[in-house]
Design a protein around this motif. Structure first.
Motif, PDB file in Angstrom:
ATOM      1  N   THR A 106       0.858  -1.185   0.000  1.00 15.89           N
ATOM      2  CA  THR A 106       0.000   0.000   0.000  1.00 15.89           C
ATOM      3  C   THR A 106       0.894   1.234   0.000  1.00 15.89           C
ATOM      4  N   VAL A 107       0.765   2.061  -1.007  1.00 15.38           N
ATOM      5  CA  VAL A 107       1.686   3.189  -1.195  1.00 15.38           C
ATOM      6  C   VAL A 107       1.763   4.067   0.049  1.00 15.38           C
ATOM      7  N   SER A 108       0.654   4.363   0.663  1.00 12.00           N
ATOM      8  CA  SER A 108       0.630   5.296   1.801  1.00 12.00           C
ATOM      9  C   SER A 108       1.286   4.735   3.054  1.00 12.00           C
ATOM     10  N   ARG A 109       1.504   3.421   3.114  1.00 16.94           N
ATOM     11  CA  ARG A 109       2.063   2.815   4.318  1.00 16.94           C
ATOM     12  C   ARG A 109       3.574   2.625   4.240  1.00 16.94           C
ATOM     13  N   LEU A 134       7.810   4.666  -6.892  1.00 15.27           N
ATOM     14  CA  LEU A 134       6.555   3.967  -6.604  1.00 15.27           C
ATOM     15  C   LEU A 134       5.995   4.364  -5.249  1.00 15.27           C
ATOM     16  N   TYR A 135       6.907   4.642  -4.295  1.00 17.45           N
ATOM     17  CA  TYR A 135       6.509   4.936  -2.917  1.00 17.45           C
ATOM     18  C   TYR A 135       7.209   6.220  -2.460  1.00 17.45           C
ATOM     19  N   PRO A 136       6.679   7.382  -2.821  1.00 15.67           N
ATOM     20  CA  PRO A 136       7.372   8.653  -2.552  1.00 15.67           C
ATOM     21  C   PRO A 136       7.684   8.899  -1.075  1.00 15.67           C
ATOM     22  N   ARG A 137       6.889   8.305  -0.183  1.00  8.20           N
ATOM     23  CA  ARG A 137       7.144   8.495   1.250  1.00  8.20           C
ATOM     24  C   ARG A 137       8.148   7.487   1.784  1.00  8.20           C
TER      25      ARG A 137
END
Length: 285
Positions: free
Chosen positions: A23-26, A134-137
């Protein structure tokens, strides 16, 4: 840009039903692993890496009961990137389910005591750059030992040290790689050169300034001598031009021995004090 060898390049088995995509946000970052086989026999050729990957997949699927080889991508010493689960699929390598949901997993094909090569580090940086797209954070880069709930020495001391030096961080240049001893040696060299240059500048300025002072003092003395002599001659001529007749014989000044001859320049008198203090003319050592 990274060219990822496909799963077919190492003859991977089809995966079983697994955890699905991250999940990108996690996602918080990527975790660095090694195989931890305990062996010192290097795994460098493409055939050797492919064989090792198949063996680790068999162990993970058959002995551990996992859906696939646990990692997302592998990077070897030649700088090859191998597709394992892929960057989008959640790994099973980091620890419990929570840690696996928060971090990706990159396997470095290293054996015990082996230093990561420049090619391995460069490709790993590029893989992490792709991961961050893919996962900026997910900007963190951590050793497995820093996230696993149970103790582990993964990914080994050499890889841990490279992580600490930022050698897997995108944008890092191999030209920047220096050991602490090399850094101290460079620092000592720069300080020594700076001190030597400062001393040279000081000596040069002192030598140049001393020469300027000597030349200026000589010019001043010469000017004073010439000015004093000329002024004295003009003053004497003016006095005798206005002298009373009684002091003149046949219209010419009485040549009293004590009376100065206006047509003769008096000897210049040395000044009482030098206009400048004495200058040390000893050559600088």
């Amino acid at each position: 840009m990274v060219e990822y060898l496909p799963r077919s390049a190492w003859n991977a088995r089809p995966p079983k039903a697994g955890p699905g995509n991250l999940t990108v946000s996690r996602v918080e970052g990527a975790v660095i692993h090694w195989p931890g086989t305990g062996s010192t026999s290097v795994i460098h050729s493409q055939a050797a890496v492919a064989s090792a990957l198949r063996g680790w997949q068999d162990y993970h699927m058959d002995s551990r009961g996992w859906s696939d080889i646990a990692y997302q991508v592998a990077v070897d010493q030649a700088g090859r990137a191998w597709t394992l689960r892929g960057l989008r699929t959640q790994s099973g390598a980091n620890g419990d389910n929570d840690v696996n949901e928060r971090y990706g997993a990159i396997l470095l094909v290293l054996v015990t005591g082996e230093q990561p090569s420049a090619a391995l580090k460069a490709t790993t940086r590029a893989v992490i750059a792709d991961f961050r797209k893919l996962y900026p954070r997910g900007t963190a880069i951590r050793p497995h030992s820093a996230v696993r709930p149970e103790p582990t020495d993964c990914p080994g001391d050499p890889a841990r040290a490279a992580i600490a030096r930022g050698e897997f961080t995108p944008g890092h240049s191999e030209d920047d790689d220096m050991t602490p001893a090399q850094m101290q040696e460079l620092k000592n060299f720069i300080e020594a050169r700076s001190q030597a240059y400062a001393l040279w500048v000081h000596k040069q300025l002192r030598r140049d300034l001393s020469g300027v002072i000597r030349a200026y003092a000589l010019d001043i003395k010469n000017y004073e001598r010439q000015t004093d002599a000329a002024d004295a001659a003009r003053a004497a001529a003016a006095v005798w031009a206005t002298a009373p007749k009684s002091l003149q014989v046949d219209g010419t000044p009485n040549q009293d021995p004590e009376t100065p001859d206006p047509n003769t320049d008096p000897a210049p008198a040395d000044p009482d004090l030098d206009p400048f203090p004495p200058v040390d003319t000893t050559p600088a050592q």
